[in-house]
Write a protein that holds these residues in place. Structure first.
Motif, PDB file in Angstrom:
ATOM      1  N   ASP A 158       4.090  15.234  -0.651  1.00 43.36           N
ATOM      2  CA  ASP A 158       3.021  14.268  -0.896  1.00 43.36           C
ATOM      3  C   ASP A 158       1.779  14.659  -0.097  1.00 43.36           C
ATOM      4  N   THR A 159       0.618  14.192  -0.571  1.00 47.42           N
ATOM      5  CA  THR A 159      -0.646  14.460   0.118  1.00 47.42           C
ATOM      6  C   THR A 159      -1.301  13.125   0.525  1.00 47.42           C
ATOM      7  N   PRO A 160      -1.448  12.875   1.826  1.00 45.25           N
ATOM      8  CA  PRO A 160      -0.946  13.670   2.944  1.00 45.25           C
ATOM      9  C   PRO A 160       0.563  13.539   3.097  1.00 45.25           C
ATOM     10  N   SER A 161       1.185  14.521   3.741  1.00 40.57           N
ATOM     11  CA  SER A 161       2.631  14.591   3.835  1.00 40.57           C
ATOM     12  C   SER A 161       3.180  13.470   4.711  1.00 40.57           C
ATOM     13  N   VAL A 162       4.224  12.790   4.204  1.00 43.39           N
ATOM     14  CA  VAL A 162       4.859  11.702   4.948  1.00 43.39           C
ATOM     15  C   VAL A 162       5.784  12.254   6.020  1.00 43.39           C
ATOM     16  N   ILE A 163       6.459  13.357   5.729  1.00 43.32           N
ATOM     17  CA  ILE A 163       7.364  13.978   6.695  1.00 43.32           C
ATOM     18  C   ILE A 163       7.028  15.457   6.829  1.00 43.32           C
ATOM     19  N   THR A 164       7.476  16.043   7.926  1.00 43.44           N
ATOM     20  CA  THR A 164       7.307  17.484   8.177  1.00 43.44           C
ATOM     21  C   THR A 164       8.673  18.141   8.201  1.00 43.44           C
ATOM     22  N   GLN A 212       8.616  -0.706  10.480  1.00 50.24           N
ATOM     23  CA  GLN A 212       8.770  -1.617   9.347  1.00 50.24           C
ATOM     24  C   GLN A 212       7.585  -1.515   8.392  1.00 50.24           C
ATOM     25  N   GLN A 213       6.377  -1.419   8.925  1.00 52.07           N
ATOM     26  CA  GLN A 213       5.194  -1.287   8.079  1.00 52.07           C
ATOM     27  C   GLN A 213       5.204   0.033   7.312  1.00 52.07           C
ATOM     28  N   CYS A 214       5.639   1.106   7.959  1.00 52.72           N
ATOM     29  CA  CYS A 214       5.731   2.400   7.277  1.00 52.72           C
ATOM     30  C   CYS A 214       6.748   2.343   6.141  1.00 52.72           C
ATOM     31  N   ILE A 215       7.876   1.685   6.380  1.00 52.22           N
ATOM     32  CA  ILE A 215       8.914   1.559   5.350  1.00 52.22           C
ATOM     33  C   ILE A 215       8.399   0.758   4.160  1.00 52.22           C
ATOM     34  N   GLU A 216       7.706  -0.347   4.429  1.00 51.52           N
ATOM     35  CA  GLU A 216       7.162  -1.166   3.344  1.00 51.52           C
ATOM     36  C   GLU A 216       6.118  -0.394   2.537  1.00 51.52           C
ATOM     37  N   PHE A 217       5.317   0.407   3.223  1.00 55.70           N
ATOM     38  CA  PHE A 217       4.297   1.196   2.524  1.00 55.70           C
ATOM     39  C   PHE A 217       4.934   2.225   1.595  1.00 55.70           C
ATOM     40  N   VAL A 218       5.965   2.921   2.096  1.00 50.09           N
ATOM     41  CA  VAL A 218       6.665   3.921   1.282  1.00 50.09           C
ATOM     42  C   VAL A 218       7.356   3.256   0.093  1.00 50.09           C
ATOM     43  N   ASN A 278       5.785  11.745   9.945  1.00 46.72           N
ATOM     44  CA  ASN A 278       4.378  11.774  10.346  1.00 46.72           C
ATOM     45  C   ASN A 278       3.851  10.344  10.460  1.00 46.72           C
ATOM     46  N   VAL A 279       4.199   9.698  11.572  1.00 45.93           N
ATOM     47  CA  VAL A 279       3.849   8.290  11.765  1.00 45.93           C
ATOM     48  C   VAL A 279       2.331   8.110  11.799  1.00 45.93           C
ATOM     49  N   GLY A 280       1.645   9.002  12.490  1.00 44.71           N
ATOM     50  CA  GLY A 280       0.193   8.901  12.580  1.00 44.71           C
ATOM     51  C   GLY A 280      -0.479   8.987  11.215  1.00 44.71           C
ATOM     52  N   THR A 281       0.015   9.871  10.361  1.00 44.44           N
ATOM     53  CA  THR A 281      -0.536  10.004   9.007  1.00 44.44           C
ATOM     54  C   THR A 281      -0.312   8.737   8.196  1.00 44.44           C
ATOM     55  N   LEU A 282       0.894   8.168   8.291  1.00 39.97           N
ATOM     56  CA  LEU A 282       1.202   6.929   7.571  1.00 39.97           C
ATOM     57  C   LEU A 282       0.312   5.786   8.029  1.00 39.97           C
ATOM     58  N   ILE A 283       0.117   5.661   9.323  1.00 38.27           N
ATOM     59  CA  ILE A 283      -0.722   4.580   9.851  1.00 38.27           C
ATOM     60  C   ILE A 283      -2.165   4.751   9.396  1.00 38.27           C
ATOM     61  N   ALA A 284      -2.682   5.993   9.462  1.00 41.17           N
ATOM     62  CA  ALA A 284      -4.059   6.247   9.028  1.00 41.17           C
ATOM     63  C   ALA A 284      -4.236   5.934   7.541  1.00 41.17           C
ATOM     64  N   THR A 285      -3.241   6.280   6.730  1.00 47.04           N
ATOM     65  CA  THR A 285      -3.312   5.984   5.293  1.00 47.04           C
ATOM     66  C   THR A 285      -3.301   4.488   5.040  1.00 47.04           C
TER      67      THR A 285
END
Length: 332
Positions: free
Chosen positions: A158-164, A86-92, A182-189
């Motif tokens: 996108d940089t960093p890439s959201v998906i691979t 849910q947090q990743c979706i809201e961020f995107v 890329n869940v880890g990338t989204l969380i780190a961002t």
């Protein structure tokens, strides 16, 4: 989520002596089976303690039984995965638009049953055809299917890439391309954005400029920071030492001589994100404790009017008592 399982035998209530590190017994496995329980079942609060031997030792769970003798427990792993998604979706959504958010939501839905942990850096692979099938459901009716590839490209480039994106073969059609989030990338961002928001609130935009500069350049001297941040040396030094005192910036001394004289010592400043994250978590816990303590104190001060309001009703209180009650409610 609620898990449903058969009630274990009394012999399964606790592991045998010396069970540390052993495999789970069949009786213990039965106590955790399935996640298909119906939420409409009548719930009777009858707690039961159950210990299960795992590779890292004995893990204890608190279950509750209903009138059919079934065991119910909160699925914390599923809760954390759903919260993370849910947090990743809201961020995107905040970064692009609602269509991109719907696409990411559909991608999480496709792999929902394949994900085992919220700590995975990448989601399991999914085919474009699976994403299309999920987007065909009624809940995604507002998504523009003609722009599916465009939205996938936006998140991929996108940089960093959201998906691979991964091709399943040398001449695979677009419908058979595989993607993972890329869940880890989204969380780190998101973590970095949260930290930057705190820095901006505490030390103004100029402080955030210095913080970003140190994060990108790793180590800089005060004079270099002043020049690159386009700030006066006095202003940048003041902000720098304020952030250093608060624990958001680290300093390393590099002496030019054995006597460590300040005039012959280079001071290098840097940002260590894990330390900053720990600092923010500590500050949040302190703030929560202070708020809880204050609320407890205020509740005791207004306990008499709260008691009268609960017993007689707020409408029957006098003007002074109603004013005190409203003040307490505003504090809450």
């Amino acid at each position: 989520g609620k898990g449903r399982a058969k009630k274990p035998d009394a012999s399964a209530a606790a592991p045998a002596k010396g069970a540390r590190g052993r495999k789970r017994r069949p009786e213990d496995e039965a106590a955790q089976e399935g996640a298909e329980g119906s939420a409409s079942k009548k719930h009777v609060s009858t707690p039961i303690g159950l210990s299960i031997a795992s590779g890292s030792g004995v893990v204890s769970f608190d279950f509750e039984t209903d009138d059919e003798g079934q065991l119910w427990v909160v699925d914390y792993s599923m809760f954390m995965r759903a919260l993370c998604a849910q947090q990743c979706i809201e961020f995107v959504k905040s970064k692009w638009d609602s269509h991109t958010a719907l696409l990411l939501r559909a991608m999480f839905a496709v792999v929902e049953g394949r994900t085992s942990s919220s700590k995975e850096a990448q989601s399991p692979l999914m085919l474009t055809s699976e994403i299309v099938t999920e987007l065909g459901k009624e809940e995604y009716a507002s998504f523009d299917m003609t722009k599916l590839n465009d939205y996938l490209d936006i998140m991929f480039k996108d940089t960093p890439s959201v998906i691979t994106r991964r091709a399943t073969g040398p001449a695979a059609p677009p419908a058979q391309e595989a993607y993972s989030v890329n869940v880890g990338t989204l969380i780190a961002t998101m973590q970095q954005k949260t930290i930057e928001g705190v820095i901006r609130d505490k030390f103004a935009p100029e402080g955030l400029r210095i913080f970003r500069l140190l994060f990108l350049k790793k180590q800089l001297e005060p004079k270099q920071i002043s020049e690159m941040a386009m700030l006066q040396l006095k202003e940048s030094s003041t902000l720098l030492y304020q952030m250093f005192s608060a624990g958001y910036v680290r300093m390393q001394e590099v002496p030019k001589s054995a006597d460590h004289a300040p005039s012959r010592t280079i001071h290098l400043f840097t940002v260590h994100l894990p330390s900053v994250q720990a600092q923010l978590v500590d500050e949040h816990y302190k703030a929560m404790f202070n708020l809880t303590t204050r609320l407890r104190s205020e509740t005791q001060a207004y306990s008499d009017v709260i008691s009268r309001a609960e017993s007689a009703g707020e409408e029957y209180l006098g003007a002074s008592d109603q004013a005190r009650l409203h003040k307490y409610q505003s504090i809450q």
